[in-house]
Design a protein around this motif. Structure first.
Motif, PDB file in Angstrom:
ATOM      1  N   HIS A 176       0.863  -1.362   0.040  1.00 38.46           N
ATOM      2  CA  HIS A 176      -0.109   0.008  -0.110  1.00 38.46           C
ATOM      3  C   HIS A 176       0.854   1.224  -0.145  1.00 38.46           C
ATOM      4  O   HIS A 176       1.949   1.121   0.896  1.00 38.46           O
ATOM      5  N   VAL A 177       0.549   2.331  -0.644  1.00 39.73           N
ATOM      6  CA  VAL A 177       1.371   3.455  -0.933  1.00 39.73           C
ATOM      7  C   VAL A 177       0.646   4.586  -0.350  1.00 39.73           C
ATOM      8  O   VAL A 177      -0.514   4.708  -0.712  1.00 39.73           O
ATOM      9  N   ILE A 178       1.306   5.335   0.230  1.00 41.19           N
ATOM     10  CA  ILE A 178       0.750   6.793   0.810  1.00 41.19           C
ATOM     11  C   ILE A 178       1.687   7.827   0.148  1.00 41.19           C
ATOM     12  O   ILE A 178       3.071   7.856   0.492  1.00 41.19           O
ATOM     13  N   LEU A 179       1.225   8.744  -0.417  1.00 38.09           N
ATOM     14  CA  LEU A 179       1.811   9.890  -1.038  1.00 38.09           C
ATOM     15  C   LEU A 179       1.227  11.087  -0.521  1.00 38.09           C
ATOM     16  O   LEU A 179      -0.007  11.469  -0.663  1.00 38.09           O
ATOM     17  N   THR A 180       2.263  12.066  -0.246  1.00 32.51           N
ATOM     18  CA  THR A 180       1.597  13.546   0.173  1.00 32.51           C
ATOM     19  C   THR A 180       2.320  14.539  -0.507  1.00 32.51           C
ATOM     20  O   THR A 180       3.222  14.439  -0.843  1.00 32.51           O
ATOM     21  N   ALA A 181       1.558  15.849  -0.233  1.00 37.61           N
ATOM     22  CA  ALA A 181       2.238  16.863  -0.875  1.00 37.61           C
ATOM     23  C   ALA A 181       1.476  18.198  -0.211  1.00 37.61           C
ATOM     24  O   ALA A 181       0.575  18.013   0.241  1.00 37.61           O
ATOM     25  N   LYS A 182       2.119  19.362  -0.349  1.00 37.61           N
ATOM     26  CA  LYS A 182       1.837  20.321   0.277  1.00 37.61           C
ATOM     27  C   LYS A 182       1.605  21.659  -0.739  1.00 37.61           C
ATOM     28  O   LYS A 182       2.755  21.908  -1.193  1.00 37.61           O
ATOM     29  N   GLU A 225      -3.722   7.597  -1.309  1.00 36.64           N
ATOM     30  CA  GLU A 225      -3.293   6.415  -0.527  1.00 36.64           C
ATOM     31  C   GLU A 225      -4.026   5.296  -1.868  1.00 36.64           C
ATOM     32  O   GLU A 225      -5.246   5.116  -1.843  1.00 36.64           O
ATOM     33  N   PHE A 226      -3.090   4.518  -2.356  1.00 36.38           N
ATOM     34  CA  PHE A 226      -3.613   3.505  -3.141  1.00 36.38           C
ATOM     35  C   PHE A 226      -2.805   2.195  -3.194  1.00 36.38           C
ATOM     36  O   PHE A 226      -1.528   2.314  -2.413  1.00 36.38           O
ATOM     37  N   ALA A 227      -3.210   1.155  -3.681  1.00 38.50           N
ATOM     38  CA  ALA A 227      -2.396  -0.039  -3.702  1.00 38.50           C
ATOM     39  C   ALA A 227      -1.224   0.052  -4.797  1.00 38.50           C
ATOM     40  O   ALA A 227      -0.319  -0.571  -4.594  1.00 38.50           O
ATOM     41  N   ASP A 228      -1.519   0.624  -5.830  1.00 45.61           N
ATOM     42  CA  ASP A 228      -0.589   0.858  -6.677  1.00 45.61           C
ATOM     43  C   ASP A 228      -0.003   2.281  -6.675  1.00 45.61           C
ATOM     44  O   ASP A 228      -0.647   3.205  -6.804  1.00 45.61           O
ATOM     45  N   ALA A 229       1.443   2.422  -6.786  1.00 37.07           N
ATOM     46  CA  ALA A 229       1.884   3.478  -6.812  1.00 37.07           C
ATOM     47  C   ALA A 229       1.809   4.440  -7.982  1.00 37.07           C
ATOM     48  O   ALA A 229       1.676   5.537  -7.790  1.00 37.07           O
ATOM     49  N   GLY A 230       1.588   3.824  -9.032  1.00 37.50           N
ATOM     50  CA  GLY A 230       1.548   4.707 -10.326  1.00 37.50           C
ATOM     51  C   GLY A 230      -0.042   5.475 -10.202  1.00 37.50           C
ATOM     52  O   GLY A 230      -0.241   6.708 -10.364  1.00 37.50           O
ATOM     53  N   LEU A 236      -2.491  11.941  -6.903  1.00 38.70           N
ATOM     54  CA  LEU A 236      -2.114  13.040  -6.241  1.00 38.70           C
ATOM     55  C   LEU A 236      -1.989  14.323  -6.941  1.00 38.70           C
ATOM     56  O   LEU A 236      -2.268  15.287  -6.738  1.00 38.70           O
ATOM     57  N   ASP A 237      -1.197  13.993  -8.411  1.00 37.72           N
ATOM     58  CA  ASP A 237      -1.296  14.996  -9.360  1.00 37.72           C
ATOM     59  C   ASP A 237      -2.381  15.725  -9.809  1.00 37.72           C
ATOM     60  O   ASP A 237      -2.447  16.992  -9.934  1.00 37.72           O
ATOM     61  N   ASP A 238      -3.342  15.085 -10.180  1.00 33.50           N
ATOM     62  CA  ASP A 238      -4.540  15.314 -10.494  1.00 33.50           C
ATOM     63  C   ASP A 238      -5.217  16.405  -9.603  1.00 33.50           C
ATOM     64  O   ASP A 238      -5.601  17.467  -9.922  1.00 33.50           O
ATOM     65  N   THR A 239      -5.240  15.852  -8.102  1.00 33.81           N
ATOM     66  CA  THR A 239      -5.942  16.847  -7.122  1.00 33.81           C
ATOM     67  C   THR A 239      -5.082  18.055  -6.864  1.00 33.81           C
ATOM     68  O   THR A 239      -5.424  19.167  -6.823  1.00 33.81           O
ATOM     69  N   LEU A 240      -3.622  17.915  -7.148  1.00 33.91           N
ATOM     70  CA  LEU A 240      -2.906  19.162  -6.838  1.00 33.91           C
ATOM     71  C   LEU A 240      -3.200  20.071  -7.843  1.00 33.91           C
ATOM     72  O   LEU A 240      -3.426  21.390  -7.841  1.00 33.91           O
ATOM     73  N   GLY A 241      -3.520  19.656  -9.087  1.00 31.98           N
ATOM     74  CA  GLY A 241      -3.690  20.520 -10.153  1.00 31.98           C
ATOM     75  C   GLY A 241      -5.188  21.353 -10.095  1.00 31.98           C
ATOM     76  O   GLY A 241      -5.447  22.465 -10.247  1.00 31.98           O
ATOM     77  N   GLN A 242      -6.075  20.468  -9.332  1.00 32.84           N
ATOM     78  CA  GLN A 242      -7.484  21.044  -9.074  1.00 32.84           C
ATOM     79  C   GLN A 242      -7.563  21.909  -8.027  1.00 32.84           C
ATOM     80  O   GLN A 242      -8.318  23.121  -8.229  1.00 32.84           O
TER      81      GLN A 242
END
Length: 430
Positions: A176-182, A225-230, A236-242
């Protein structure tokens, strides 16, 4: 997959020491796809520590504990572990020999009280400390695997990297992958930003979006948070763009990028330079800009014209203007910015004149009243000068800090040809 982090020590509960261990461990866990359910700070109280361990062991499969492994009477984590596990403390002769070797180097004697550091609850394993005299402990209780590490940050970091982190993949077998951004913003309050983000802040959504505020900066935090890193990265990138699309120019940077760093970068990109004329902020804007390495290529310099006479002598502000409108006014702010632009040869200038307090305010102009002007020289035409009136809350330092940041953001807006109306805290001058 969730974990709980317990930090032990009176000095942490009393605020005498800042708990940096928990922040570090949470970040490292997230990188391994393990989220932290909560941090708990517990005083040097054996019963309280035992209760915290027992409760956490019934909730999550992984517990990380730091602190309370020293040799003194107030180091009670191992005893609390013994109580929670209903297992007596036993001596590890190998760890005792290691501690003795470390402490008797150079002819010193090991005090008898250090013997306690080689003890652990029966049925647990000790973890060698290569940087100090406090070994760690590995235990299993209820549903949890428990790693106890020293509270000294350097010792904890070494033990975690060598003995704990390599074991963490076993707690996340599905990877499971957790990626974060601010994303950092300035110019609108937290509630206004929440309104703009709208459905993006739905707590059932993945990625999750939340906000935190401090010193006028509102940070938008995104967790994917997803099972797949890609898939996690794409989401994450899509939400940051929004987030950027909905918030516009008040977004000035990501992660640890500061407002002044963002301005300096933008000045470089535009081939522009800036000068400052600061009354109530006493040179704070100039300091913020010049704190950035290499800012000499974009910062021409500045003035701190506290007195009306200096505003006149150094920046050419007419005394009649000050007498008619007062030093804290739209016309004087405009004249200061024009003077800074003319005398510096920069392409942009900002001026600040205000009442930072705690005295000096009036019914018409209370403490916190600040006029900020930004001016830009465009070709051979007269400079474009825009002003804003702010009523800033807080004590003297807060007013000055907030005013300086408002000036930095207004300069960014001018460089971006962005309307100052998006600076919701202020009111446009005439």
């Amino acid at each position: 997959m969730q974990a709980i982090i317990l930090s032990i020590g009176d000095e942490l509960v009393l605020g005498q020491t800042v708990d940096t261990n928990s922040a570090y461990l949470s970040q490292r866990l997230a990188e391994r796809g393990i989220s932290t359910r909560y941090h708990q700070t517990v005083a040097d109280d054996q019963a309280a520590i035992a209760d915290a361990i027992t409760h956490a062991s019934r909730m999550v499969p992984l517990i990380l504990i730091t602190g309370g492994l020293g040799p003194t009477e107030d180091d009670l984590t191992r005893q609390a572990m013994s109580d929670a596990m209903a297992a007596p403390l036993v001596l590890d002769e190998q760890q005792l020999a290691t501690i003795k070797t470390m402490m008797t180097r150079g002819g010193r004697r090991m005090p008898d009280r250090n013997r306690i550091q080689a003890m652990h609850p029966r049925g647990t394993d000790m973890i060698t400390n290569t940087c100090g005299t406090a070994p760690g402990i590995f235990a299993k209780l209820n549903k949890a695997s428990i790693y106890v590490m020293p509270g000294v940050p350097s010792e904890m970091l070494a033990m975690f990297a060598r003995d704990v982190e390599p074991e963490l993949d076993a707690f996340n077998p599905d990877r499971h992958v957790i990626l974060t951004a601010k994303v950092n913003t300035f110019g609108q309050g937290e509630s206004s930003i929440a309104e703009s983000l709208g459905d993006l802040m739905d707590r059932s959504r993945n990625p999750k979006v939340g906000t935190t505020a401090g010193q006028g900066i509102v940070a938008v935090r995104v967790r994917s948070e997803f099972a797949d890193a890609g898939e996690a990265q794409l989401s994450l990138d899509d939400t940051l763009g929004q987030v950027r699309d909905r918030l516009g120019a008040i977004v000035f940077g990501v992660e640890d990028e500061t407002l002044q760093q963002s301005l300096v970068n933008l000045l470089r990109d535009k081939g522009a330079t800036v000068a400052t004329a600061e009354s109530c902020t006493g040179g704070l804007v100039g300091k913020m800009i010049s704190d950035i390495p290499g800012s000499s290529s974009v910062y021409a310099g500045g003035w701190v014209p506290y007195s009306n006479q200096m505003k006149h002598d150094q920046l050419g502000v007419r005394m009649e203007l000050i007498d008619e409108h007062g030093a804290v006014s739209d016309p004087v702010g405009r004249a200061m910015a024009r003077g800074a632009l003319e005398h510096s040869g920069a392409t942009l200038a900002t001026s600040i004149t205000g009442i930072a307090g705690p005295t000096g305010g009036s019914e018409e102009k209370p403490v916190g009243t600040v006029w900020i002007a930004v001016a830009e020289q465009r070709a051979a035409a007269d400079p474009d000068v825009q002003t804003m009136l702010f009523q800033l809350p807080g004590d003297r330092d807060t007013v000055r800090d907030r005013a300086a940041r408002c000036a930095l953001q207004m300069l960014r807006f001018m460089l971006l040809d962005q309307s100052l109306d998006d600076m919701a805290w202020g009111k446009r001058g005439t």
